[in-house]
Motif scaffolding. Structure first.
Motif, PDB file in Angstrom:
ATOM      1  N   LYS A  92      -1.629   8.290  -5.328  1.00 44.82           N
ATOM      2  CA  LYS A  92      -2.109   7.429  -4.249  1.00 44.82           C
ATOM      3  C   LYS A  92      -2.581   6.048  -4.713  1.00 44.82           C
ATOM      4  N   ASP A  96      -0.821   2.679  -3.286  1.00 48.23           N
ATOM      5  CA  ASP A  96      -1.585   1.608  -2.635  1.00 48.23           C
ATOM      6  C   ASP A  96      -1.340   0.269  -3.334  1.00 48.23           C
ATOM      7  N   GLU A  99       1.990  -1.071  -2.289  1.00 52.80           N
ATOM      8  CA  GLU A  99       1.919  -1.555  -0.916  1.00 52.80           C
ATOM      9  C   GLU A  99       1.329  -2.970  -0.873  1.00 52.80           C
ATOM     10  N   LYS A 100       0.265  -3.192  -1.639  1.00 55.12           N
ATOM     11  CA  LYS A 100      -0.328  -4.531  -1.707  1.00 55.12           C
ATOM     12  C   LYS A 100       0.617  -5.526  -2.374  1.00 55.12           C
ATOM     13  N   ASN A 175       6.357  -0.991   4.071  1.00 56.07           N
ATOM     14  CA  ASN A 175       5.143  -1.776   4.276  1.00 56.07           C
ATOM     15  C   ASN A 175       5.361  -3.275   4.148  1.00 56.07           C
TER      16      ASN A 175
END
Length: 229
Positions: A92, A96, A99-100, A175
């Motif tokens: 995770k 994350d 995604e950023k 995303n």
């Protein structure tokens, strides 16, 4: 005899002029291509500076190592818990992070159409010779040196590394608007960053690398447009 061979001098002069003409055309064309290459390199440099600042501002520089190389920009994931041994699902914190990162890459200068920013002389040459701006983000998957059980559904490290790259692509594509630029490849255990057999070194080898490239490519099957002079 001299009268009969006199035409040879005129023919030789004509051939010399033609050779000179073609040499001049080659030199001029090479000069324009060099200008295209230099302009492309400037855009990659701008993108490197932009992304470096953004990574620092979002603290993602602890997870990704950005480098400016001859082939473009590379982002190496340096996270010891990126993938479990033999697995391709992103942990995770790493998911994350990607995604950023996808959000940052959306505003990268090399991914934008350069047409309006081109100097007039270069723009005319691009239009005349039918060059197009091509950018790509290649996601490269890697594994450690451990062998895959031949009875496993993963089959081998090549397949596992491709699945790791695909996992990253899925997160980034879902995303952001980067999907058209994203491609994947798998290198198995062929490109380790650490050669030690320690658990820490092997964990770092289970990773992905992003390579961002951009430049002008000539469109196939199109003749130069004389009206663009």
């Amino acid at each position: 005899m001299k009268a009969r061979s006199g035409w040879l001098f005129s023919f030789a002069d004509m051939v010399t002029l033609l050779i000179t003409f073609f040499i001049m055309m080659i030199v001029l064309n090479k000069g324009e291509i060099t200008r295209l290459q230099k302009w492309s390199e400037v855009q990659l440099d701008r993108s490197y500076d932009h992304l470096s600042q953004q990574l620092n501002a979002t603290a993602l520089d602890d997870m990704f190592v950005l480098q400016r190389e001859t082939k473009g920009l590379t982002l190496d994931l340096r996270h010891p818990e990126a993938f479990v041994r033999g697995g391709y699902a992103l942990e995770k914190p790493v998911a994350d992070g990607f995604e950023k990162l996808a959000g940052l890459l959306e505003n990268l200068p090399v991914l934008a159409s350069p047409h309006d920013d081109l100097p007039p002389a270069i723009r005319r040459y691009v239009e005349k010779e039918h060059y197009k701006w091509v950018a790509a983000i290649r996601i490269e998957g890697h594994t450690d040196q451990s062998r895959i059980d031949p009875r496993s559904a993963l089959r081998n490290n090549w397949f596992l590394s491709s699945m790791r790259a695909q996992s990253v692509r899925t997160v980034m594509a879902e995303n952001s608007t980067l999907a058209p630029w994203l491609a994947i490849s798998g290198y198995g255990a062929q490109r380790p960053i650490r050669f030690e057999k320690s658990a820490e070194a092997q964990a770092l080898n289970r990773r992905v690398t992003l390579t961002i490239s951009a430049g002008f490519e000539k469109e196939r099957g199109k003749e130069p447009n004389p009206e663009s002079d």
